[in-house]
Design a protein around this motif. Sequence first.
Motif, PDB file in Angstrom:
ATOM      1  N   SER A 186       0.837  -1.203   0.000  1.00 61.98           N
ATOM      2  CA  SER A 186       0.000   0.000   0.000  1.00 61.98           C
ATOM      3  C   SER A 186       0.871   1.251   0.000  1.00 61.98           C
ATOM      4  O   SER A 186       2.011   1.234   0.496  1.00 61.98           O
ATOM      5  CB  SER A 186      -0.927   0.009   1.227  1.00 61.98           C
ATOM      6  N   PRO A 187       0.373   2.356  -0.571  1.00 61.55           N
ATOM      7  CA  PRO A 187       1.149   3.604  -0.613  1.00 61.55           C
ATOM      8  C   PRO A 187       1.530   4.079   0.782  1.00 61.55           C
ATOM      9  O   PRO A 187       0.758   3.944   1.742  1.00 61.55           O
ATOM     10  CB  PRO A 187       0.183   4.584  -1.286  1.00 61.55           C
ATOM     11  N   ALA A 188       2.716   4.630   0.904  1.00 61.39           N
ATOM     12  CA  ALA A 188       3.210   5.121   2.186  1.00 61.39           C
ATOM     13  C   ALA A 188       4.385   6.060   1.937  1.00 61.39           C
ATOM     14  O   ALA A 188       5.018   5.991   0.880  1.00 61.39           O
ATOM     15  CB  ALA A 188       3.644   3.954   3.081  1.00 61.39           C
ATOM     16  N   PRO A 189       4.694   6.924   2.897  1.00 62.23           N
ATOM     17  CA  PRO A 189       5.809   7.864   2.713  1.00 62.23           C
ATOM     18  C   PRO A 189       7.176   7.262   2.997  1.00 62.23           C
ATOM     19  O   PRO A 189       8.201   7.938   2.855  1.00 62.23           O
ATOM     20  CB  PRO A 189       5.478   8.973   3.717  1.00 62.23           C
ATOM     21  N   ASN A 190       7.202   6.007   3.425  1.00 66.97           N
ATOM     22  CA  ASN A 190       8.469   5.343   3.729  1.00 66.97           C
ATOM     23  C   ASN A 190       8.296   3.853   3.448  1.00 66.97           C
ATOM     24  O   ASN A 190       7.223   3.410   3.060  1.00 66.97           O
ATOM     25  CB  ASN A 190       8.880   5.595   5.184  1.00 66.97           C
ATOM     26  N   LEU A 191       9.371   3.082   3.649  1.00 66.65           N
ATOM     27  CA  LEU A 191       9.299   1.648   3.415  1.00 66.65           C
ATOM     28  C   LEU A 191       9.249   0.925   4.753  1.00 66.65           C
ATOM     29  O   LEU A 191      10.147   1.062   5.588  1.00 66.65           O
ATOM     30  CB  LEU A 191      10.510   1.166   2.610  1.00 66.65           C
TER      31      LEU A 191
END
Length: 288
Positions: A147-152
């Motif tokens: 899912s989209p996210a600002p980090n891994l």
Amino acid sequence: MTADTLSQHTLADALSVRGTGIHTGATATVRLRPAPTNFGRVFWIKGQSVPATAEYVVDTQRCTTLGNAQVRISTVEHLLSALFALEVDNVMIEVEGPELPILDGSAQPWVEAVMEAGIVPQSEPAPIFNLYTSLRVTMGKSVAECSPAPNLRLYVEFVSEDWPEGTASAELPLGCGHVALYKERVAPARTFAFRKEVEALLAAGLARGGTLENALLIDPPHCFSSPLRVEYEWVAHKLLDLIGDLALVGARFNAHIAVHRPGHTINTKLAQAIYRTIQAPYEGDITA
């Protein structure tokens, strides 16, 4: 696109590692050499180049195997896990042998070798892909979601009906600032097998190089061949393998990933799905 100061990285110096393959029992020599920007992580086998990307996956039985019509190289996941976690973007990996050496069964020897050789920044920024669509891959009881996210951030859930005490999960952030967590919680975790599986593996022509020095043997519910290096070591190793398989995306990327019942087949299928997404123009955005 937004500005980002992260640079691509390669090795400061070449390094060489020699050892035995866990499945074939064959001796192999691996030489890692610095590479220029935008080169990627590329295997060199018998005069053939095999990029460490998802499109070159040819087999996932008990390990991840890459190849083309002429050559194959097996058990790449531990080295790729270390390189991806340490953010070594560009490296030539020369291999003499059918599979990478298992060493102590974990990624720790690779981490130590790479750190000794040194990691240096390069002149160009590292593209970081931001996914804007969710992905879901299923295979039998295994499910992988991205899912989209600002980090891994990675999450794995290991489930065993035969060994309920072993059912557990592990989570880890990756990327800048989280290398120490990988070194502490994940890199030391060894490959493992259940005692009842060993005869079947040998009959299938696998695990010819397996020993108690390079694998954790589990005899449920509470018997291990040696003391655990990290908590729930078998789950941590599943996370280690997932990181190595996700390295086949071939680039840095941001996403939250959760895998229920992880394994090389489901892991690489997810890597292939992410790879296809970031290859499609504007389906994924790039921070650079």
